[in-house]
Design a protein around this motif. Structure first.
Motif, mmCIF file in Angstrom:
data_model
loop_
_atom_site.group_PDB
_atom_site.id
_atom_site.type_symbol
_atom_site.label_atom_id
_atom_site.label_comp_id
_atom_site.label_asym_id
_atom_site.label_seq_id
_atom_site.Cartn_x
_atom_site.Cartn_y
_atom_site.Cartn_z
ATOM 1 N N PRO A 1 0.863 -1.347 0.240
ATOM 2 C CA PRO A 1 -0.338 -0.215 -0.285
ATOM 3 C C PRO A 1 1.118 1.405 -0.187
ATOM 4 O O PRO A 1 0.470 2.211 -0.702
ATOM 5 N N ALA A 2 1.960 1.068 0.345
ATOM 6 C CA ALA A 2 3.205 2.009 0.671
ATOM 7 C C ALA A 2 3.839 2.207 -0.878
ATOM 8 O O ALA A 2 3.731 3.516 -0.714
ATOM 9 N N PHE A 3 3.527 1.633 -1.547
ATOM 10 C CA PHE A 3 4.391 1.614 -2.895
ATOM 11 C C PHE A 3 4.219 2.847 -3.981
ATOM 12 O O PHE A 3 2.481 3.372 -4.413
ATOM 13 N N GLY A 4 5.035 3.710 -4.171
ATOM 14 C CA GLY A 4 4.648 5.349 -5.260
ATOM 15 C C GLY A 4 4.334 6.110 -3.967
ATOM 16 O O GLY A 4 3.454 7.192 -4.105
ATOM 17 N N ALA A 5 3.204 5.620 -3.237
ATOM 18 C CA ALA A 5 3.121 6.548 -1.666
ATOM 19 C C ALA A 5 3.752 7.414 -0.548
ATOM 20 O O ALA A 5 4.792 8.533 -1.030
ATOM 21 N N ALA A 6 3.566 6.273 0.314
ATOM 22 C CA ALA A 6 4.161 7.017 1.438
ATOM 23 C C ALA A 6 5.957 6.487 1.070
ATOM 24 O O ALA A 6 7.036 6.671 1.789
ATOM 25 N N CYS A 7 6.145 5.733 0.066
ATOM 26 C CA CYS A 7 7.177 5.090 -0.545
ATOM 27 C C CYS A 7 8.004 5.517 -1.682
ATOM 28 O O CYS A 7 7.335 5.127 -2.183
ATOM 29 N N THR A 8 8.465 6.311 -1.310
ATOM 30 C CA THR A 8 9.198 6.381 -2.759
ATOM 31 C C THR A 8 10.567 6.222 -3.228
ATOM 32 O O THR A 8 11.953 6.210 -2.292
ATOM 33 N N PRO A 9 11.815 6.054 -4.161
ATOM 34 C CA PRO A 9 13.336 6.414 -4.197
ATOM 35 C C PRO A 9 13.160 7.025 -3.132
ATOM 36 O O PRO A 9 14.587 7.142 -2.449
ATOM 37 N N GLU A 10 12.990 8.941 -3.370
ATOM 38 C CA GLU A 10 13.214 10.323 -2.845
ATOM 39 C C GLU A 10 13.121 9.580 -1.237
ATOM 40 O O GLU A 10 13.359 10.366 -0.639
ATOM 41 N N ARG A 11 11.933 9.186 -0.662
ATOM 42 C CA ARG A 11 11.776 9.204 0.747
ATOM 43 C C ARG A 11 11.643 7.802 0.872
ATOM 44 O O ARG A 11 10.773 7.054 1.194
ATOM 45 N N PRO A 12 12.644 6.774 0.941
ATOM 46 C CA PRO A 12 11.773 4.853 0.990
ATOM 47 C C PRO A 12 11.504 5.059 2.280
ATOM 48 O O PRO A 12 12.665 4.908 3.530
ATOM 49 N N LEU A 13 10.980 4.313 2.407
ATOM 50 C CA LEU A 13 10.281 3.316 3.581
ATOM 51 C C LEU A 13 11.368 2.005 4.262
ATOM 52 O O LEU A 13 11.434 2.040 5.132
ATOM 53 N N GLY A 14 11.435 1.377 3.146
ATOM 54 C CA GLY A 14 12.071 0.679 3.316
ATOM 55 C C GLY A 14 12.997 -0.575 2.636
ATOM 56 O O GLY A 14 13.340 -0.016 1.738
ATOM 57 N N ALA A 15 13.538 -2.023 2.453
ATOM 58 C CA ALA A 15 14.556 -2.218 2.148
ATOM 59 C C ALA A 15 14.404 -2.066 0.679
ATOM 60 O O ALA A 15 15.736 -1.267 -0.242
ATOM 61 N N SER A 16 14.179 -2.600 -0.283
ATOM 62 C CA SER A 16 13.938 -2.702 -1.541
ATOM 63 C C SER A 16 13.535 -1.405 -2.136
ATOM 64 O O SER A 16 13.275 -0.895 -3.314
#
Ligand code: SF4
Length: 368
Positions: free
Chosen positions: A329-344
Motif C-alpha cells: 500500500p505504501a508503494f509510490g505513495a508513502a514510499c518512493t526512492p526520494e523518501r524510502p520507507l523500506g529495504a527494497s
C-alpha cells in the motif's frame, strides 16, 4: 562493443522469447537473485516478452537493500564521532537509517568520503595517521575479496588507525532459507553471475541436489537473462533439477580461487542480519580473531544499537518472492526512492525502486 551489443540484441532476445514460448506448457515461478538482474528485467521490459505462464519474482540480491537498518545507524554514529574519517561506497550515503543518513552527517560537518575501493580508505589511513579511518565494507561475495585485501594490507602495514564496519552477506544461505520455507513458491533460480565469478557454483549444485531445484547462473544483460529463463524452463519442463551456467564468459565452476583464499584468510562465516528478512544462520562474514583490532564495531562499541523496520513495509515478503512491490500500500505513495520507507526502495537495484523507476505500476497493475 564486444560482450555488450550482442547481449542487448533485440533479434536474439525475440528468438529466445520464442524458444521459451515453444517449451512452456504450464505455470512456473522463477526468481532472479541479484538486484542488477532485477534492474535489467525492469529496464528492458523483459517480463512483457515472456509467456503468461512464466512469472518472475525478485530476490534478496541488492546489497544496499539488505544492509540492516541498525548497521546504517552504526555507520551514522561512527561517522559522527569527532575526528573520524568515514569512507564508503557512494550509494550508501543516501540510505536512510532510523533517524538520519550519511549525507546529513556530512552536511553537518562530518568527514564522510566516497571511495570506489576499500584500498582508497587504506591510503587515507596511511596519509592521516593521527585520525581514525573507517571503511563501510558492505556487500555480497563480490565485494569480499577487495574488503579482505584492505584489512590484510592494513594489518601488514600496522595501520592501527584503520578499521572496517563489516556487513558482508552470502547468497547461498539466503536461497536455502527461501527453499526451506513452507511458503516458498519459487521453482527455479537465476543465480548471480558476479557472485559466482568469485565463488564458482559448487554451492549452488548442492542446493539443486538438496532441494531438487533448477538453478542457472545468469549474467546481467537482457539476452543473458532470457537465455537463463529458457534454460530454467527447459529443465523444469523436462523434470530435471541441476545447476547450469549461462554466464560462461565470466564464471567457472570453481570461481576465483586466489580471491577465495584471501577471503578465508581475513573473514570467517557468521550469522548475519538481513534487512527485511532477519537473522540467517551462517549467511555472512565477520573478521577473524587475528583481525579483530580492525573491527569498527569493537573500536567504537556500537553493537548495542537495535532498531525496528517500519511496520507498513512488506519488503520481507517482496525479498522472498511472496509479494510484488505493487502489492504494498505504501508503494509510490508513502514510499518512493526520494523518501524510502523500506529495504527494497533504498537502492536503484532494489525491486521496489526498479518497479518505481521503470514500470510505475499502480497496485491494479495499470501503469501510471
Ligand atoms: S514499497 Fe517501500 S514500504 Fe512497500 S515494500 Fe517496498 S520498500 Fe517497503
Amino acid at each position: 562493443m564486444k560482450y555488450l551489443d550482442e547481449y542487448r540484441d533485440a533479434r536474439i532476445a525475440r528468438s529466445l522469447a520464442a524458444r521459451i514460448r515453444s517449451r512452456v506448457t504450464r505455470p512456473w515461478v522463477l526468481m532472479e537473485i541479484c538486484g542488477g538482474q532485477t534492474h535489467t528485467i525492469m529496464r528492458y521490459g523483459l517480463e512483457e516478452l515472456l509467456p503468461p505462464q512464466v512469472e518472475l519474482v525478485h530476490g534478496p540480491g541488492c546489497p544496499v537493500c539488505v544492509t540492516p537498518l541498525e548497521i546504517i545507524d552504526r555507520a551514522i554514529e561512527i561517522a559522527s564521532h569527532p575526528g573520524v574519517i568515514f569512507v564508503s561506497y557512494g550509494d550508501m550515503l543516501r540510505v536512510p537509517g532510523s533517524r538520519s543518513d550519511l549525507f546529513r552527517v556530512k552536511a553537518a560537518g562530518g568527514d564522510v568520503r566516497v571511495a570506489y575501493s576499500p584500498m582508497d580508505a587504506v591510503k587515507i589511513a596511511r596519509d592521516n595517521p593521527a585520525r581514525p579511518v573507517v571503511f563501510f565494507g558492505i556487500g555480497f561475495e563480490t565485494t569480499a575479496p577487495a574488503n579482505a585485501m584492505a584489512v590484510w594490507q592494513a594489518e601488514r602495514e600496522g595501520l592501527a588507525n584503520f578499521s572496517m564496519l563489516v556487513s558482508q552477506v552470502l547468497v547461498p544461505p539466503a536461497i536455502r532459507l527461501l527453499l526451506g520455507s513452507p511458503t516458498n513458491r519459487v521453482q527455479g533460480f537465476i543465480a548471480p553471475g558476479h557472485v559466482c565469478s568469485v565463488m564458482g557454483f559448487r554451492e549452488y549444485e548442492e542446493l539443486s541436489r538438496d532441494f531438487q531445484v533448477p538453478i542457472v547462473v545468469g549474467g546481467f544483460e537482457p539476452v543473458d537473462l532470457l537465455e537463463a529463463v529458457a534454460m530454467l524452463v527447459e529443465q523444469l519442463e523436462q523434470g530435471r533439477a541441476s545447476t547450469e551456467n549461462q554466464y560462461v564468459r565470466s564464471v567457472t565452476r570453481d570461481g576465483n580461487q586466489p580471491a577465495q583464499k584471501l577471503i578465508e584468510t581475513v573473514f570467517e562465516v557468521a550469522g548475519r542480519q538481513w534487512r527485511g528478512i532477519g537473522e540467517i544462520p551462517a549467511s555472512g562474514y565477520k573478521l577473524r580473531g587475528k583481525y579483530a583490532a580492525f573491527d569498527a564495531e569493537r573500536v567504537f562499541h556500537t553493537s548495542g544499537i537495535r532498531v525496528e523496520e517500519p511496520p507498513e513495509c512488506i519488503s520481507a515478503l517482496v525479498l522472498q518472492g511472496l509479494k510484488k512491490p505493487v502489492d504494498c500500500p505504501a508503494f509510490g505513495a508513502a514510499c518512493t526512492p526520494e523518501r524510502p520507507l523500506g529495504a527494497s526502495m533504498v537502492s536503484s537495484e532494489g525491486a521496489c525502486a526498479a518497479y518505481y523507476s521503470y514500470r510505475r505500476h499502480t497496485a491494479s497493475g495499470v501503469p501510471v
